[in-house]
Design a protein around this motif. Structure first.
Motif, mmCIF file in Angstrom:
data_model
loop_
_atom_site.group_PDB
_atom_site.id
_atom_site.type_symbol
_atom_site.label_atom_id
_atom_site.label_comp_id
_atom_site.label_asym_id
_atom_site.label_seq_id
_atom_site.Cartn_x
_atom_site.Cartn_y
_atom_site.Cartn_z
ATOM 1 N N PHE A 1 0.840 -1.197 0.000
ATOM 2 C CA PHE A 1 0.000 0.000 0.000
ATOM 3 C C PHE A 1 0.868 1.238 0.000
ATOM 4 N N TYR A 2 0.246 2.375 -0.267
ATOM 5 C CA TYR A 2 0.906 3.658 -0.070
ATOM 6 C C TYR A 2 0.030 4.484 0.871
ATOM 7 N N PHE A 3 0.619 5.452 1.549
ATOM 8 C CA PHE A 3 -0.127 6.362 2.399
ATOM 9 C C PHE A 3 -0.620 7.537 1.564
ATOM 10 N N SER A 4 -1.922 7.823 1.666
ATOM 11 C CA SER A 4 -2.487 8.991 1.006
ATOM 12 C C SER A 4 -2.726 10.098 2.027
ATOM 13 N N ASN A 5 -3.343 11.178 1.590
ATOM 14 C CA ASN A 5 -3.433 12.397 2.389
ATOM 15 C C ASN A 5 -4.761 12.474 3.147
ATOM 16 N N PRO A 6 -4.766 12.320 4.466
ATOM 17 C CA PRO A 6 -6.025 12.407 5.225
ATOM 18 C C PRO A 6 -6.622 13.797 5.271
ATOM 19 N N ALA A 7 -5.864 14.813 4.855
ATOM 20 C CA ALA A 7 -6.376 16.188 4.841
ATOM 21 C C ALA A 7 -7.065 16.531 3.527
ATOM 22 N N ALA A 8 -7.159 15.582 2.598
ATOM 23 C CA ALA A 8 -7.735 15.862 1.278
ATOM 24 C C ALA A 8 -8.940 14.964 1.001
ATOM 25 N N ILE A 9 -9.707 14.663 2.050
ATOM 26 C CA ILE A 9 -10.863 13.780 1.920
ATOM 27 C C ILE A 9 -12.095 14.581 1.494
ATOM 28 N N LEU A 10 -12.769 14.097 0.456
ATOM 29 C CA LEU A 10 -13.996 14.711 -0.038
ATOM 30 C C LEU A 10 -15.130 13.701 0.039
ATOM 31 N N GLY A 11 -16.363 14.222 0.098
ATOM 32 C CA GLY A 11 -17.531 13.369 0.179
ATOM 33 C C GLY A 11 -18.304 13.313 -1.114
ATOM 34 N N ALA A 12 -19.467 12.687 -1.056
ATOM 35 C CA ALA A 12 -20.333 12.566 -2.220
ATOM 36 C C ALA A 12 -20.785 13.950 -2.688
ATOM 37 N N ASP A 13 -20.823 14.137 -3.988
ATOM 38 C CA ASP A 13 -21.296 15.364 -4.630
ATOM 39 C C ASP A 13 -20.421 16.583 -4.355
ATOM 40 N N GLU A 14 -19.216 16.374 -3.841
ATOM 41 C CA GLU A 14 -18.269 17.481 -3.680
ATOM 42 C C GLU A 14 -17.394 17.578 -4.924
ATOM 43 N N ASP A 15 -17.233 18.807 -5.439
ATOM 44 C CA ASP A 15 -16.386 19.018 -6.603
ATOM 45 C C ASP A 15 -14.932 18.716 -6.275
ATOM 46 N N VAL A 16 -14.235 18.183 -7.261
ATOM 47 C CA VAL A 16 -12.803 17.915 -7.138
ATOM 48 C C VAL A 16 -12.067 18.945 -7.983
ATOM 49 N N ALA A 17 -11.263 19.763 -7.347
ATOM 50 C CA ALA A 17 -10.516 20.789 -8.076
ATOM 51 C C ALA A 17 -9.522 20.125 -9.022
ATOM 52 N N TYR A 18 -9.555 20.527 -10.293
ATOM 53 C CA TYR A 18 -8.607 19.984 -11.263
ATOM 54 C C TYR A 18 -7.200 20.403 -10.823
ATOM 55 N N PRO A 19 -6.306 19.429 -10.581
ATOM 56 C CA PRO A 19 -5.020 19.774 -9.971
ATOM 57 C C PRO A 19 -4.074 20.513 -10.904
ATOM 58 N N ASP A 20 -3.299 21.384 -10.317
ATOM 59 C CA ASP A 20 -2.304 22.171 -11.034
ATOM 60 C C ASP A 20 -1.235 21.260 -11.626
ATOM 61 N N GLY A 21 -0.883 21.499 -12.875
ATOM 62 C CA GLY A 21 0.281 20.851 -13.466
ATOM 63 C C GLY A 21 0.031 19.515 -14.133
ATOM 64 N N THR A 22 -1.220 19.070 -14.233
ATOM 65 C CA THR A 22 -1.490 17.790 -14.864
ATOM 66 C C THR A 22 -2.314 17.958 -16.130
ATOM 67 N N ALA A 23 -2.143 17.031 -17.054
ATOM 68 C CA ALA A 23 -3.002 16.944 -18.235
ATOM 69 C C ALA A 23 -3.596 15.546 -18.350
ATOM 70 N N GLU A 24 -3.409 14.708 -17.298
ATOM 71 C CA GLU A 24 -3.836 13.316 -17.343
ATOM 72 C C GLU A 24 -4.551 12.946 -16.043
ATOM 73 N N LEU A 25 -5.697 13.584 -15.810
ATOM 74 C CA LEU A 25 -6.459 13.316 -14.594
ATOM 75 C C LEU A 25 -7.293 12.040 -14.772
ATOM 76 N N ASP A 26 -7.242 11.170 -13.766
ATOM 77 C CA ASP A 26 -7.866 9.857 -13.833
ATOM 78 C C ASP A 26 -8.686 9.606 -12.575
ATOM 79 N N TYR A 27 -9.670 8.730 -12.689
ATOM 80 C CA TYR A 27 -10.387 8.207 -11.535
ATOM 81 C C TYR A 27 -9.852 6.814 -11.226
ATOM 82 N N GLU A 28 -10.116 6.304 -10.025
ATOM 83 C CA GLU A 28 -9.842 4.905 -9.698
ATOM 84 C C GLU A 28 -11.031 4.360 -8.928
ATOM 85 N N LEU A 29 -11.585 3.276 -9.432
ATOM 86 C CA LEU A 29 -12.780 2.651 -8.888
ATOM 87 C C LEU A 29 -12.378 1.667 -7.796
ATOM 88 N N GLU A 30 -12.695 2.023 -6.533
ATOM 89 C CA GLU A 30 -12.239 1.228 -5.398
ATOM 90 C C GLU A 30 -13.327 1.096 -4.334
#
Length: 272
Positions: free
Chosen positions: A94-123
């Protein structure tokens, strides 16, 4: 966690959904509820349509995201001309992710700075209970900036900034007595179009094995999150079609037995 629509509460309360009603529990947080704090008492009752569902765990002590689906590992590594390393079969990683960046249902996800390859992961994500066990499950979207991730991991570390800008969980936690995590159809849609389909039953490593490995040489706390990792074909990277997410895209992750986690990609942040 939930909050009434007409009351601005960043925190919210834990509640139990019964049909079209939500029963407010006396516990201050879901972690406290799983630890026995206020679990025998109830407070107010609300109509489900009158509340906003917050992230089930607002500030998890730790977020561990595993790599438990062999098909995903095989597909993702094949894109780089690699095979599954033998070490993957020796212990769940596993890897550790960021507990300060948790979002809930129907919350917008800000398109991150510096990327052109934004992906989802179904988990699917397990929530650790008061006894260090698994208390329930929710849907997880491990958002990934693939180009940032690729550059970081070439150095031998990461994914770090390729992942830590957002992790969505929700819409609810289904307790272990109602959903045991052994299987369930998993589907991802973008703007209503089905893009991924798999089954939770295809995990190579069991939840018991993930929990045991996570707890080795440390202490798990109530509210810790254990992600399954991406189901096979459960992300754009595996498809290799370059149809990366764009601002305005609506993403739905559905897991049979839990529900649908909906998110919208927000506007792109200007690159400084």
């Amino acid at each position: 966690m939930f909050a009434p629509k007409d009351v601005h509460l960043e925190r919210g309360w834990p509640g139990r959904i019964e049909g079209d009603r939500v029963i407010q529990l006396a516990a201050q947080t879901l972690e406290a509820f799983f630890s026995g704090g206020g679990s025998a008492r109830e407070h107010a009752e609300f109509a489900l349509e009158d509340v906003v569902l917050r992230p089930p765990v607002l500030r998890p002590p730790a977020v561990r995201d595993f790599y438990a689906f062999e098909q995903h590992v095989r597909n993702a590594r094949a894109r780089r001309g690699l095979e599954v390393p033998p070490e993957w079969y020796e212990a769940p990683v596993f890897y550790f992710s960021n507990p300060a960046a948790i979002l809930g249902a129907d919350e917008d996800v800000a398109y991150p700075d510096g990327t052109a390859e934004l992906d989802y992961e179904l988990e699917v994500c397990a929530v650790v209970g008061g006894a260090g066990d698994i208390a329930g499950f929710t849907v997880m979207n491990d958002w990934s900036a693939r180009d940032l991730q690729r550059r970081e991991m070439a150095v031998g570390l990461g994914p770090a900034k390729g992942k830590d800008f957002a992790t969505s969980i929700g819409p609810v936690v289904v307790t272990i007595d109602e959903f045991d995590g052994s299987g369930g159809t998993m589907v991802a849609r973008v703007n209503g179009e089905e893009r991924s389909r798999g089954d939770l039953a295809d995990m190579h490593w069991s939840w018991a094995e993930l929990l045991h490995h996570a707890a080795r040489n440390t202490v798990l706390r109530p509210g810790d999150l254990l992600g399954s990792g991406c189901v096979g074909t459960g992300c754009i990277l595996e498809h290799g079609d370059g149809r990366w997410l764009q601002p305005g895209d609506a993403v739905e992750l559905e897991v049979e037995g839990i529900g649908v986690l909906r998110s919208t990609v927000g506007p792109a942040t200007p690159v400084a």
